[in-house]
Scaffold this motif. Structure first.
Motif, PDB file in Angstrom:
ATOM      1  N   LEU A   9      -2.894 -60.622 106.383  1.00 21.41           N
ATOM      2  CA  LEU A   9      -1.887 -60.307 107.382  1.00 21.41           C
ATOM      3  C   LEU A   9      -1.273 -61.579 107.935  1.00 21.41           C
ATOM      4  O   LEU A   9      -1.799 -62.675 107.762  1.00 21.41           O
ATOM      5  CB  LEU A   9      -2.476 -59.482 108.522  1.00 21.41           C
ATOM      6  CG  LEU A   9      -3.649 -60.060 109.306  1.00 21.41           C
ATOM      7  CD1 LEU A   9      -3.550 -59.668 110.772  1.00 21.41           C
ATOM      8  CD2 LEU A   9      -4.980 -59.535 108.749  1.00 21.41           C
ATOM      9  N   VAL A  10      -0.150 -61.417 108.567  1.00 19.50           N
ATOM     10  CA  VAL A  10       0.556 -62.525 109.217  1.00 19.50           C
ATOM     11  C   VAL A  10       0.348 -62.389 110.718  1.00 19.50           C
ATOM     12  O   VAL A  10       0.453 -61.287 111.272  1.00 19.50           O
ATOM     13  CB  VAL A  10       2.051 -62.488 108.857  1.00 19.50           C
ATOM     14  CG1 VAL A  10       2.872 -63.335 109.810  1.00 19.50           C
ATOM     15  CG2 VAL A  10       2.253 -62.956 107.423  1.00 19.50           C
ATOM     16  N   VAL A  11       0.033 -63.500 111.377  1.00 19.87           N
ATOM     17  CA  VAL A  11      -0.206 -63.443 112.818  1.00 19.87           C
ATOM     18  C   VAL A  11       0.814 -64.273 113.589  1.00 19.87           C
ATOM     19  O   VAL A  11       1.363 -65.258 113.081  1.00 19.87           O
ATOM     20  CB  VAL A  11      -1.632 -63.922 113.185  1.00 19.87           C
ATOM     21  CG1 VAL A  11      -2.685 -63.059 112.519  1.00 19.87           C
ATOM     22  CG2 VAL A  11      -1.834 -65.390 112.855  1.00 19.87           C
ATOM     23  N   TYR A  12       1.051 -63.824 114.813  1.00 18.22           N
ATOM     24  CA  TYR A  12       1.793 -64.571 115.821  1.00 18.22           C
ATOM     25  C   TYR A  12       0.824 -64.815 116.967  1.00 18.22           C
ATOM     26  O   TYR A  12       0.089 -63.913 117.369  1.00 18.22           O
ATOM     27  CB  TYR A  12       3.009 -63.782 116.298  1.00 18.22           C
ATOM     28  CG  TYR A  12       4.069 -63.596 115.233  1.00 18.22           C
ATOM     29  CD1 TYR A  12       5.155 -64.458 115.157  1.00 18.22           C
ATOM     30  CD2 TYR A  12       3.968 -62.567 114.294  1.00 18.22           C
ATOM     31  CE1 TYR A  12       6.131 -64.300 114.178  1.00 18.22           C
ATOM     32  CE2 TYR A  12       4.943 -62.401 113.312  1.00 18.22           C
ATOM     33  CZ  TYR A  12       6.015 -63.269 113.264  1.00 18.22           C
ATOM     34  OH  TYR A  12       6.974 -63.115 112.280  1.00 18.22           O
ATOM     35  N   HIS A  54       7.286 -61.696 105.438  1.00 18.67           N
ATOM     36  CA  HIS A  54       5.883 -61.918 105.811  1.00 18.67           C
ATOM     37  C   HIS A  54       4.986 -62.014 104.581  1.00 18.67           C
ATOM     38  O   HIS A  54       4.042 -62.811 104.540  1.00 18.67           O
ATOM     39  CB  HIS A  54       5.400 -60.789 106.718  1.00 18.67           C
ATOM     40  CG  HIS A  54       5.906 -60.885 108.119  1.00 18.67           C
ATOM     41  ND1 HIS A  54       6.095 -59.777 108.925  1.00 18.67           N
ATOM     42  CD2 HIS A  54       6.268 -61.951 108.876  1.00 18.67           C
ATOM     43  CE1 HIS A  54       6.537 -60.155 110.114  1.00 18.67           C
ATOM     44  NE2 HIS A  54       6.663 -61.472 110.095  1.00 18.67           N
ATOM     45  N   GLY A  55       5.275 -61.208 103.587  1.00 18.96           N
ATOM     46  CA  GLY A  55       4.503 -61.290 102.352  1.00 18.96           C
ATOM     47  C   GLY A  55       4.652 -62.643 101.685  1.00 18.96           C
ATOM     48  O   GLY A  55       3.686 -63.186 101.124  1.00 18.96           O
ATOM     49  N   THR A  82       0.700 -57.216 110.135  1.00 15.39           N
ATOM     50  CA  THR A  82       0.878 -58.268 111.134  1.00 15.39           C
ATOM     51  C   THR A  82      -0.105 -58.065 112.286  1.00 15.39           C
ATOM     52  O   THR A  82      -0.698 -56.990 112.451  1.00 15.39           O
ATOM     53  CB  THR A  82       2.309 -58.287 111.714  1.00 15.39           C
ATOM     54  OG1 THR A  82       2.562 -57.029 112.351  1.00 15.39           O
ATOM     55  CG2 THR A  82       3.336 -58.531 110.629  1.00 15.39           C
ATOM     56  N   ALA A  83      -0.260 -59.114 113.074  1.00 13.63           N
ATOM     57  CA  ALA A  83      -1.032 -59.036 114.312  1.00 13.63           C
ATOM     58  C   ALA A  83      -0.462 -60.027 115.308  1.00 13.63           C
ATOM     59  O   ALA A  83       0.014 -61.098 114.921  1.00 13.63           O
ATOM     60  CB  ALA A  83      -2.513 -59.333 114.059  1.00 13.63           C
ATOM     61  N   ASP A  96      -3.315 -57.374 118.931  1.00  9.91           N
ATOM     62  CA  ASP A  96      -2.454 -56.213 118.735  1.00  9.91           C
ATOM     63  C   ASP A  96      -2.159 -56.136 117.243  1.00  9.91           C
ATOM     64  O   ASP A  96      -1.305 -56.854 116.714  1.00  9.91           O
ATOM     65  CB  ASP A  96      -1.165 -56.358 119.543  1.00  9.91           C
ATOM     66  CG  ASP A  96      -0.241 -55.145 119.393  1.00  9.91           C
ATOM     67  OD1 ASP A  96      -0.703 -54.109 118.855  1.00  9.91           O
ATOM     68  OD2 ASP A  96       0.930 -55.241 119.797  1.00  9.91           O
ATOM     69  N   PHE A  97      -2.914 -55.275 116.554  1.00 11.52           N
ATOM     70  CA  PHE A  97      -2.826 -55.189 115.101  1.00 11.52           C
ATOM     71  C   PHE A  97      -1.791 -54.158 114.668  1.00 11.52           C
ATOM     72  O   PHE A  97      -1.679 -53.077 115.264  1.00 11.52           O
ATOM     73  CB  PHE A  97      -4.169 -54.774 114.495  1.00 11.52           C
ATOM     74  CG  PHE A  97      -5.219 -55.854 114.511  1.00 11.52           C
ATOM     75  CD1 PHE A  97      -5.163 -56.896 113.586  1.00 11.52           C
ATOM     76  CD2 PHE A  97      -6.269 -55.823 115.414  1.00 11.52           C
ATOM     77  CE1 PHE A  97      -6.129 -57.886 113.589  1.00 11.52           C
ATOM     78  CE2 PHE A  97      -7.235 -56.804 115.418  1.00 11.52           C
ATOM     79  CZ  PHE A  97      -7.170 -57.841 114.507  1.00 11.52           C
ATOM     80  N   ALA A  98      -1.065 -54.490 113.608  1.00  9.74           N
ATOM     81  CA  ALA A  98      -0.223 -53.530 112.904  1.00  9.74           C
ATOM     82  C   ALA A  98      -0.613 -53.620 111.435  1.00  9.74           C
ATOM     83  O   ALA A  98       0.070 -54.260 110.622  1.00  9.74           O
ATOM     84  CB  ALA A  98       1.257 -53.847 113.105  1.00  9.74           C
TER      85      ALA A  98
END
Length: 282
Positions: A9-12, A54-55, A82-83, A96-98
């Motif tokens: 996943l990609v995080v911010y 994001h991928g 994402t998170a 906050d996970f998606a």
């Protein structure tokens, strides 16, 4: 070959009250794969990413670690997971996970091909079991198949209390006895209700990470405390996953558990000195 199966996943990230930084390539198993790849271990990662920006962030991050991307699953048509992570005082984090219903979960057993049978070592993070199917079942299938084929198995329970469902707990308890190496953080095995004495008696090495307090290695030779490497942290996200990567890489090179723990501590120290969970260069 080291095989790692799980979520990418990609995080911010942000400190409370400040803007987010990112996007950063992440995901507990993906971070460990990046670290082992950077350390020269032939590493194959099986995970799902979307055909979106994001991928590409994830593919670029894993490629920078030298990870074999030939088994990434990219054809689901779903977005990359994402998170968003908010850091509070005292190193408390809010996630906050998606992830559920994204490309990260769309990894089926067919995507494993014969990798579990060819792997020398398989590493699994318990986080891969909490986000949904078919990823959870595929991760467990990889573990059982690799174990039957004679691979060494390491498991990071990666327990998130807010995500602990009874089925997830039982799935982890069922597979913990198959592990040669367990890499929990302090309190994780207790949270699961695992019998650490029985796991050690069954031949497992349990290396418990304790943040700045270092780690505790317990196996048939007894219990040894290993100091952390003192550094000024910039970003602690992924520290445990980086430790796991260092431990596994050292073990595959022939190190005993205590030497591997010291290597894990050194790798984690380097990782937290830079921003981003998958950015350290060795």
């Amino acid at each position: 070959m080291l095989l790692i199966v799980g979520e990418a996943l990609v995080v911010y990230q942000r400190e409370l009250g400040r803007p987010y930084t990112g996007p950063w390539p992440s995901g507990a198993p993906a971070i460990t794969a990046y670290v082992t790849g950077r350390l020269g271990v032939p590493t194959t990662f099986v995970g799902g990413v979307g055909r979106d920006a994001h991928g590409q962030v994830l593919q670029d991050g894993l490629a920078a670690g030298g990870v074999d991307l030939g088994h990434l699953v990219t054809g689901s048509g779903l977005p990359t997971a994402t998170a968003h992570i908010t850091y509070h005082e005292a190193d408390q984090r809010e996630f906050d996970f998606a992830v559920t219903g994204t490309a990260a979960t769309q990894v089926g057993e067919a995507d494993l091909t014969d990798l579990p049978e060819r792997a020398t070592w398989l590493h699994v993070s318990g986080s891969a079991l909490i986000f949904g199917e078919p990823l959870a079942s595929t991760t467990l299938a990889a573990l059982h198949r690799a174990h039957r084929a004679g691979a060494r198995i390491s498991i990071d329970p990666n327990v998130r209390p807010e995500s602990l469902q009874p089925g997830t707990v039982q799935a982890l308890l069922d597979v913990l006895p198959l592990a040669h190496v367990l890499l929990p953080t302090e309190g994780e095995l207790d949270a699961l209700g695992a019998d650490v004495d029985a796991l050690v008696a069954g031949g497992a090495t349990v290396c418990t990470t304790r943040g700045p307090a270092g780690s505790l290695v317990r196996d048939g030779d007894g219990e040894t405390a290993v100091d952390a490497v003192a550094v000024t942290p910039v970003d602690t996200d992924g520290a445990g996953d980086s430790f796991a990567g260092g431990f596994i890489a050292a073990s595959l090179a022939g190190a005993d558990a205590r030497t591997a723990a010291r290597r894990g501590a050194a790798v984690a120290a380097q990782a937290i000195r830079v921003a981003g969970p998958m950015t350290v260069l060795f």
